[in-house]
Design a protein around this motif. Structure first.
Motif, PDB file in Angstrom:
ATOM      1  N   TYR A  89       1.079  -0.993   0.035  1.00 20.98           N
ATOM      2  CA  TYR A  89       0.015   0.130  -0.221  1.00 20.98           C
ATOM      3  C   TYR A  89       0.517   0.534   0.082  1.00 20.98           C
ATOM      4  CZ  TYR A  89      -3.801  -3.194   0.782  1.00 20.98           C
ATOM      5  OH  TYR A  89      -4.426  -4.477   1.466  1.00 20.98           O
ATOM      6  N   LYS A  90       2.309   1.306   0.772  1.00 21.78           N
ATOM      7  CA  LYS A  90       2.794   2.188   1.183  1.00 21.78           C
ATOM      8  C   LYS A  90       3.530   2.718  -1.295  1.00 21.78           C
ATOM      9  CE  LYS A  90       6.029   0.860   3.816  1.00 21.78           C
ATOM     10  NZ  LYS A  90       6.612   1.590   4.928  1.00 21.78           N
ATOM     11  N   GLY A  91       3.658   1.464  -1.062  1.00 21.63           N
ATOM     12  CA  GLY A  91       4.485   1.833  -2.585  1.00 21.63           C
ATOM     13  C   GLY A  91       3.407   2.041  -4.453  1.00 21.63           C
ATOM     14  N   ILE A  92       1.799   1.947  -3.028  1.00 20.77           N
ATOM     15  CA  ILE A  92       0.483   2.337  -3.906  1.00 20.77           C
ATOM     16  C   ILE A  92       0.861   4.171  -4.209  1.00 20.77           C
ATOM     17  CG2 ILE A  92      -1.599   2.288  -4.783  1.00 20.77           C
ATOM     18  CD1 ILE A  92      -1.153  -0.284  -4.138  1.00 20.77           C
ATOM     19  N   ILE A  93       1.291   4.735  -2.603  1.00 24.87           N
ATOM     20  CA  ILE A  93       1.198   5.679  -2.809  1.00 24.87           C
ATOM     21  C   ILE A  93       1.743   6.476  -3.499  1.00 24.87           C
ATOM     22  CG2 ILE A  93       1.059   7.299  -0.783  1.00 24.87           C
ATOM     23  CD1 ILE A  93      -0.072   5.274   1.119  1.00 24.87           C
ATOM     24  N   ASP A  94       3.321   6.032  -2.745  1.00 28.44           N
ATOM     25  CA  ASP A  94       4.477   6.404  -3.043  1.00 28.44           C
ATOM     26  C   ASP A  94       4.032   6.267  -5.461  1.00 28.44           C
ATOM     27  OD1 ASP A  94       5.319   6.283  -0.996  1.00 28.44           O
ATOM     28  OD2 ASP A  94       7.249   4.313  -1.724  1.00 28.44           O
ATOM     29  N   THR A  95       3.607   5.776  -5.931  1.00 29.42           N
ATOM     30  CA  THR A  95       3.530   5.785  -7.291  1.00 29.42           C
ATOM     31  C   THR A  95       2.358   7.182  -6.963  1.00 29.42           C
ATOM     32  OG1 THR A  95       3.320   3.335  -7.400  1.00 29.42           O
ATOM     33  CG2 THR A  95       2.574   4.664  -9.537  1.00 29.42           C
ATOM     34  N   VAL A  96       1.383   6.994  -6.786  1.00 31.14           N
ATOM     35  CA  VAL A  96       1.041   8.326  -7.016  1.00 31.14           C
ATOM     36  C   VAL A  96       1.340   9.579  -6.278  1.00 31.14           C
ATOM     37  CG1 VAL A  96      -1.236   9.878  -5.758  1.00 31.14           C
ATOM     38  CG2 VAL A  96      -1.190   6.842  -5.880  1.00 31.14           C
ATOM     39  N   ILE A  97       1.614   9.538  -5.959  1.00 31.95           N
ATOM     40  CA  ILE A  97       3.177  11.253  -5.074  1.00 31.95           C
ATOM     41  C   ILE A  97       3.781  10.909  -6.729  1.00 31.95           C
ATOM     42  CG2 ILE A  97       4.888  11.452  -4.075  1.00 31.95           C
ATOM     43  CD1 ILE A  97       3.360  10.245  -2.226  1.00 31.95           C
TER      44      ILE A  97
END
Length: 115
Positions: free
Chosen positions: A89-97
């Motif tokens: 989930y942190k990776g998904i957030i990093d991608t969005v950022i």
């Protein structure tokens, strides 16, 4: 040399960069899976004549990159922990950022070009 072997070698290279210092894994994810695919998608769409919808292509390519990472590349890595869902989930957030920052930069470049 199989594709799986190439993916593992590429992942080892990425892993070295992502473990270089605390927080570098987030920077790698933001850049490699968020920002770079956004720019490739956006400017490819503009070259193909879809200038008005190029941001959608950028965000779409970032999403495809994240899906590819989560479903194909990361699971075959010896460093992956399948039970660590929070990390995914942190990776998904990093991608969005990363895609969001790339969009912001692209808009700033467009505004400066008009001046």
């Amino acid at each position: 040399m199989s594709i799986e072997h190439l993916i593992k070698k590429g992942y080892e290279f990425i892993y070295k960069g992502a473990s270089a210092f605390p927080g570098s894994n987030h920077l790698m994810h933001i850049g490699l899976i968020g920002a770079i695919p956004y720019f490739v998608g956006k400017y490819s769409a503009e070259l193909l004549g879809a200038k008005e919808k190029s941001a959608y292509f950028g965000f779409g390519l970032s999403a495809i990159s994240e899906i590819t990472w989560q479903t194909l590349i990361e699971p075959i890595s010896p460093y992956d922990n399948p039970a660590a869902r929070f990390s995914d989930y942190k990776g998904i957030i990093d991608t969005v950022i990363g895609a969001g920052l790339a969009h912001f930069v692209a808009e700033r470049i467009k505004k400066r070009a008009k001046q």
